[in-house]
Design an enzyme around this catalytic site. Structure first.
Site, PDB file in Angstrom:
ATOM      1  N   SER A 168       0.831  -1.197   0.000  1.00 37.27           N
ATOM      2  CA  SER A 168       0.000   0.000   0.000  1.00 37.27           C
ATOM      3  C   SER A 168       0.865   1.246   0.000  1.00 37.27           C
ATOM      4  O   SER A 168       1.841   1.355   0.730  1.00 37.27           O
ATOM      5  CB  SER A 168      -0.962  -0.033   1.197  1.00 37.27           C
ATOM      6  OG  SER A 168      -0.631   0.936   2.145  1.00 37.27           O
ATOM      7  N   LYS A 169       0.478   2.132  -0.869  1.00 37.22           N
ATOM      8  CA  LYS A 169       1.208   3.386  -1.035  1.00 37.22           C
ATOM      9  C   LYS A 169       1.178   4.152   0.300  1.00 37.22           C
ATOM     10  O   LYS A 169       2.152   4.774   0.686  1.00 37.22           O
ATOM     11  CB  LYS A 169       0.524   4.174  -2.156  1.00 37.22           C
ATOM     12  CG  LYS A 169       1.033   5.581  -2.332  1.00 37.22           C
ATOM     13  CD  LYS A 169       2.050   5.687  -3.441  1.00 37.22           C
ATOM     14  CE  LYS A 169       2.497   7.119  -3.598  1.00 37.22           C
ATOM     15  NZ  LYS A 169       3.908   7.251  -3.887  1.00 37.22           N
ATOM     16  N   ARG A 170       0.035   4.051   0.962  1.00 41.40           N
ATOM     17  CA  ARG A 170      -0.124   4.778   2.223  1.00 41.40           C
ATOM     18  C   ARG A 170       0.867   4.288   3.273  1.00 41.40           C
ATOM     19  O   ARG A 170       1.291   5.044   4.141  1.00 41.40           O
ATOM     20  CB  ARG A 170      -1.554   4.615   2.729  1.00 41.40           C
ATOM     21  CG  ARG A 170      -2.104   5.879   3.305  1.00 41.40           C
ATOM     22  CD  ARG A 170      -3.621   5.941   3.427  1.00 41.40           C
ATOM     23  NE  ARG A 170      -4.329   4.755   3.041  1.00 41.40           N
ATOM     24  CZ  ARG A 170      -5.025   3.987   3.892  1.00 41.40           C
ATOM     25  NH1 ARG A 170      -5.031   4.271   5.170  1.00 41.40           N
ATOM     26  NH2 ARG A 170      -5.678   2.935   3.452  1.00 41.40           N
TER      27      ARG A 170
END
Ligand code: GLU
Length: 499
Positions: free
Chosen positions: A267-269
């Site tokens: 996940s980019k987050r």
């Protein structure tokens, strides 16, 4: 509202038939997840392998953000990766428009058609009413209880006349089961009473993703729907929609997530790299694509051991049956291996072209030949971003520790190094031509004359020229690139350090 049959007939007539048609349908988020890139790649490969059509569709109905820049990221990535589309927002096609926000009016018409057929209904419950009462009745707040499906014609009309806002919901049968087939996951059957009457059209008139997707996939003639397995649980509801419309259900190919480790999705987050991040980290697009292709797909038969595939070879080899159900773990070390393999396989001039900007990050002196440095690097680098630090010494001699001259294997210490540099300086000074072979031959002759191992001479020359223990290239190549004056200056400096 009377159903406009001519409109629907015309829409049907536009749908191309008889060929494989796939679509990549990203929501413009501003970056390309590794998982998204993989979906794009598989979708493209299915179309290309079958000689079919590949479509780009932008799914922007849920976006509050600036869509335009985010869409550019999609075009740019697809172009860089060579995943060319045959129809899309930028080039048009027979079933456009290809941006969902531009198809807005259409979804309402199809939702009305379902209302007319009894497969959908208007729901006037404000979001909060429905949720509150559901909680009171002990029903999950996520599942609407369907009360507006039971309104009489008069009640509906009264609500409409009063201008009450409404959503349109799918009317899911309360009994029975729904089965759908997925290429990767097989047959999946669910009890209908576990499915909720999902919203198809929101109160602002815009469709939900789940509805727009079904309408568009049908109207665009999509034969194979490739997407992440997070959509699996919605698939029964899609099937009920296809059946309600009387449309053919496309082939579903759901792909397991790309994982950071055994438990977490990338996940980019949480800091996992997107495609753009990987490129900024010095990976080649070709290597990323090759690696991503194998994250959840494996070739079969003769090719089952092969790892390195060009895009053309992937087109040839790609087979949906090779897509795996088990989640793939994204392993940067493995990507390093692919990247190094691709860097080494580049033609020298291509490597030089991609490496030069990284060389110039640290080597600013224009008289130093970047292509010559690139030639030293090609076999010695896994990622382009390693380059500036590896070659910085060409630009300026670093301060270095005089202990670098001590090396057991080369049989040198400070005294020997001093003697070697003293002998090498006049020989190099007197060389008629400053090039690799003359420098090499002169130093080898000198070592023979001094009756020392070549390494005993080369070690101090390289340390003095580079001021670093680890360098791409040996003494000869480094001196050649530095030029005679700079080499002699550095060797004399080494001599003075040695006292
Ligand atoms: N717009 C969806 C996404 O970006 C696409 C899902 C699909 O391909 O059906 O996740």
């Amino acid at each position: 509202m009377a159903v406009d049959k001519a409109f629907f007939d015309e829409m049907e007539a536009r749908i191309p038939k008889g060929k494989v048609r796939t679509r990549f349908a990203p929501s413009p988020t501003g970056y390309m997840h590794v998982g998204n890139l993989r979906t794009a790649l598989y979708t493209w490969l299915i179309a290309r392998h079958a000689g079919g059509t590949f479509i780009l569709r932008i799914e922007d109905t849920d976006q509050g953000r600036l869509v335009e820049d985010a869409t550019d990221v999609i075009y740019k990535t697809m172009a860089e990766c060579g995943l060319n589309h045959d129809e899309g927002p930028d080039m048009g096609g027979p079933v456009g428009p290809y941006i969902q926000s531009e198809r807005r009016d259409l979804y309402g018409k199809y939702a009305e058609l379902l209302v007319e057929k009894g497969f959908a209904y208007r729901c006037f419950c404000g979001k909060d009413d429905a949720a509150e009462e559901n909680v009171a009745e002990g029903v999950s707040i996520h599942k609407y209880d369907g009360r507006c499906s039971r309104l009489s014609q008069e009640e509906i009309q009264a609500n409409l006349d009063a201008g009450k806002p409404f959503v349109i919901r799918q009317k899911i049968p309360r009994e029975g089961k729904t089965t759908f087939h997925d290429v990767t996951f097989g047959d999946i059957t669910v009890d209908n009473d576990t499915l909720d009457d999902q919203v198809l059209i929101k109160s602002d008139g815009l469709p939900t993703y789940n509805f727009a997707n079904v309408v568009d996939d049908h109207l665009m003639g999509i034969t194979h729907v490739v997407r992440g397995s997070e959509y699996l649980s919605s698939a029964p509801k899609y099937n009920l929609l296809y059946e309600a419309f009387g449309w053919e259900i496309p082939t579903y190919v759901h792909c397991s997530p790309v994982m950071r480790d055994a438990h977490n999705k990338m996940s980019k987050r949480h800091g996992d790299p997107s495609y753009e991040d990987l490129i900024a980290q010095g990976y080649l697009t070709t290597a990323v694509l090759n690696y991503v292709a194998l994250l959840g797909w494996a070739p079969k038969g003769d090719l089952s051991e092969q790892e390195i595939f060009s895009l053309d070879q992937l087109v040839e080899a790609f087979d949906i049956a090779g897509i795996s159900k088990s989640p793939a773990i994204f392993d940067l070390a493995k990507l390093d291996y692919f990247n190094a393999t691709y860097l080494r396989a580049l033609a020298p001039e291509d490597f030089s072209r991609v490496a030069e900007p990284y060389i110039r990050q640290s080597v600013k002196n224009p008289s130093i030949d970047a292509a010559a440095i690139a030639a030293l690097l090609q076999a010695r680098c896994e990622k382009l971003t390693e380059i500036p630090e590896k070659v910085d010494f060409f630009d300026g001699l670093p301060d270095y520790d005089v202990e670098f001259y001590v090396n057991k294997k080369s049989k040198t210490d400070k005294d020997i190094s001093k003697a070697m540099l003293s002998a090498a300086i006049p020989v190099l000074e007197a060389l008629p031509v400053w090039d690799t072979d003359p420098i090499h031959d002169a130093l080898i002759d000198l070592a023979a004359k001094l009756e020392v191992k070549n390494a005993t001479l080369m070690w101090p020359v390289r340390i003095a020229a580079a001021g670093k223990l680890v360098t791409p290239g040996g003494a000869v190549e480094i001196c050649r690139i530095l030029g005679r004056d700079e080499t002699l200056r550095r060797l004399n400096h080494g001599l003075s350090l040695l006292g």
